[in-house]
Design an enzyme around this catalytic site. Structure first.
Site, PDB file in Angstrom:
ATOM      1  N   TYR A 123       0.648  -1.235   0.053  1.00 44.68           N
ATOM      2  CA  TYR A 123       0.047  -0.017   0.064  1.00 44.68           C
ATOM      3  C   TYR A 123       0.664   1.142  -0.062  1.00 44.68           C
ATOM      4  CZ  TYR A 123      -3.977  -2.908   0.872  1.00 44.68           C
ATOM      5  OH  TYR A 123      -5.200  -3.600   0.525  1.00 44.68           O
ATOM      6  N   LYS A 169       3.376 -14.961   5.103  1.00 42.30           N
ATOM      7  CA  LYS A 169       3.577 -16.055   3.975  1.00 42.30           C
ATOM      8  C   LYS A 169       4.976 -15.840   4.040  1.00 42.30           C
ATOM      9  CE  LYS A 169       2.210 -18.500   0.513  1.00 42.30           C
ATOM     10  NZ  LYS A 169       1.406 -19.771   0.883  1.00 42.30           N
ATOM     11  N   ASP A 230     -12.213  -8.305   5.348  1.00 41.96           N
ATOM     12  CA  ASP A 230     -13.367  -8.230   4.790  1.00 41.96           C
ATOM     13  C   ASP A 230     -14.271  -9.669   4.563  1.00 41.96           C
ATOM     14  OD1 ASP A 230     -13.042  -5.614   3.961  1.00 41.96           O
ATOM     15  OD2 ASP A 230     -13.195  -5.884   1.865  1.00 41.96           O
TER      16      ASP A 230
END
Length: 336
Positions: A123, A169, A230
């Site tokens: 981001y 990850k 979400d």
């Protein structure tokens, strides 16, 4: 207490006044400072986050941000105002709770919180392309990772949470995700009363879809936290009921998770509950008034138990304003 109110775009103009009205029902002395930001502001004046808005937000410390529209294609000069505002105010942790609600669309037994690092990862918006190859920089720093991890563990301690699951990850991205994981482990040593485990993000997505009740609190880098929160919202009744708080040292931004929903803007049917519950988070976490937050949360639950909700979660549904009046009435009944 002062609150900088930024409705933003679309249904932000409909749900933000409702949430502010609910806040005033429990905090009648609240001072409001209104400001503009978003795509509509960019189209009017060429800047999505004007300096005067940023100055007002800094002065107040507490901000309520509604919803923002963003173009799907590159527009020269446009940057997401909420992303910029989070960075400018140092709101490094995004807190996203999911709690079972008395709705058919909500799953029972859910009480989890996702804490998402809010300032870096993909981001940062550092992209390059020559038309054939496109590259996006994933930036993870030790400073930001330690900071959000400490905020998550302090929140867990204050809220009586028992376990934090670190999401990463690192098997594929050992330098970036590995750094985030190692920083979280380092902070965890200062909180021995909180159990800690870790999970690869793809495994976490599967577990969240299958057994969301198995999670207590999740701590994730920016992108993974955005996606997983979400997904988690589906078990609390959907995005129309999903609140969030962007937390920093000097400021906090309450922000309903949903977008600007241009397809229903102006129809009077937008769900204000995510905004109302975000206001409750501002009271609970930032202003340290948990008793007032609880009054709002109980009023929302009582309203839903009475079968009153907007069309996105209940059919037939009621209007935004009708739902707002009922919630405020429930709050007033608590005072009687």
């Amino acid at each position: 207490m002062k609150l900088c109110v930024i409705p933003g775009d679309g249904i932000g103009h409909e749900v933000v006044p409702v949430a502010v009205g609910v806040l005033q029902a429990v905090l009648p002395g609240l001072q409001l400072v209104f400001a503009d930001a978003g795509w509509e502001e960019f189209c009017r004046n060429g800047k999505a986050l004007p300096e005067r808005t940023l100055a007002a937000a800094r002065e107040c410390g507490a901000v309520f941000f509604g919803a923002v529209s963003s173009p799907m294609q590159l527009v020269e000069g446009y940057r997401s105002p909420i992303v910029q505002l989070r960075r400018e105010l140092g709101c490094h942790a995004n807190i996203r709770p999911t709690l079972s609600l008395p709705l058919a669309s909500s799953r029972s037994g859910i009480d989890l919180i996702i804490v998402r690092e809010n300032t870096e990862d993909l981001y940062v918006g550092d992209e390059q392309s020559d038309g054939e190859v496109a590259v996006a920089i994933k930036r993870i720093t030790r400073k930001a990772s330690l900071r959000v991890a400490r905020s998550a563990f302090e929140l867990a301690r204050n809220a009586g949470r028992q376990r934090i699951t670190i999401i990463h990850k690192a098997n594929i991205l050992p330098r970036t995700d590995g750094l985030f994981r190692d920083c979280a482990r380092e902070v965890a040593r200062d909180f021995p009363e909180i159990a800690v485990d870790e999970m690869l993000v793809d495994t976490a997505a599967l577990r969240l879809a299958q057994a969301p009740e198995s999670f207590d609190m999740l701590l994730a880098p920016n992108l993974y936290g955005d996606i997983l929160s979400d997904l988690a919202a589906a078990f609390g009744g959907g995005l129309g009921l999903a609140p969030s708080l962007n937390l920093g040292v000097a400021a906090a931004i309450a922000e309903p998770v949903h977008g600007s929903a241009p397809d229903i803007a102006g129809q009077g049917i937008a769900n204000p509950l995510a905004a109302i519950l975000s206001a409750a988070m501002l009271l609970r976490v930032w202003w340290q008034r948990p008793e007032l937050a609880l009054r709002i949360e109980q009023a929302v639950r009582a309203t839903l138990l009475d079968g009153i909700a907007t069309p996105d979660v209940m059919s037939p549904g009621v209007t935004t304003q009708h739902l707002a009046r009922v919630v405020i009435e429930r709050i007033r009944q608590q005072q009687d």
